[in-house]
Design a protein around this motif. Sequence first.
Motif, PDB file in Angstrom:
ATOM      1  N   GLN A   1     -54.879  18.633  23.807  1.00  0.00           N
ATOM      2  CA  GLN A   1     -56.173  19.308  23.885  1.00  0.00           C
ATOM      3  C   GLN A   1     -57.311  18.288  23.810  1.00  0.00           C
ATOM      4  O   GLN A   1     -58.289  18.380  24.566  1.00  0.00           O
TER       5      GLN A   1
ATOM      6  N   ASP B   1     -57.386  16.203  27.062  1.00  0.00           N
ATOM      7  CA  ASP B   1     -57.937  17.013  28.151  1.00  0.00           C
ATOM      8  C   ASP B   1     -59.461  17.122  28.033  1.00  0.00           C
ATOM      9  O   ASP B   1     -60.190  17.041  29.035  1.00  0.00           O
ATOM     10  N   GLU B   2     -59.932  17.307  26.812  1.00  0.00           N
ATOM     11  CA  GLU B   2     -61.376  17.436  26.579  1.00  0.00           C
ATOM     12  C   GLU B   2     -62.109  16.150  26.956  1.00  0.00           C
ATOM     13  O   GLU B   2     -63.128  16.183  27.655  1.00  0.00           O
TER      14      GLU B   2
END
Length: 208
Positions: free
Chosen positions: A132, A135-136
């Motif tokens: 996560q 990806d951010e």
Amino acid sequence: MQEKPRRQSRIQKKNREAIMTAALREFSARGFAGTTIDQIADAAGLSKPNVLYYFQSKDAIHSELLRGLLDMWLQPLRDLQAEGDPADQILAYARRKLEMSRDFPQESRLFANEVLQGAPRLEPILGGELRQLVDEKSALIGRWISEGLIAQVAPHHLLFSIWALTQHYADFEVQVRAVLGPDHDPYAEAEVFLDLLFRRLLLPHSRE
């Protein structure tokens, strides 16, 4: 009423720190499978029953080490912010990762050993919190690319390359120092080289 956790005495804190320090040294050198509670106890200067008083198992010690390591390891990536010059942000991240390899080589090798074994204790985090976060930050890098602020690069692979090129100096430290010789500071030279490498990679074509 929920019972408050007992405050550790000075001796208990000292013993826990000794166990964690010894475990880090043993796990980073031998891996999880090659390390025993007896080895950790000997390295910590404690008895095996004393170690098991603080931790129920070898797995419990290893898991606590990994949790602390991951929190520290991910912080530089969390610090990558939208504000400021994008190239400077990415170069600062690479520099911080290199500094962590220099300052925490055992921690780097502990993580590498776990991943090489298939990451059985890290898999939920690697596919969850780490994915996560990556990806951010990759989306942020992608935005910088679309705005023409840095060159066209694959954001995820840019991060992978930073990890590989910085953590190499910790994970393969013996090889690096053997090749360069005892009089060289590999980290000082690496910082200059990696700064130049990534600066040129990130420079938009319009500025070349």
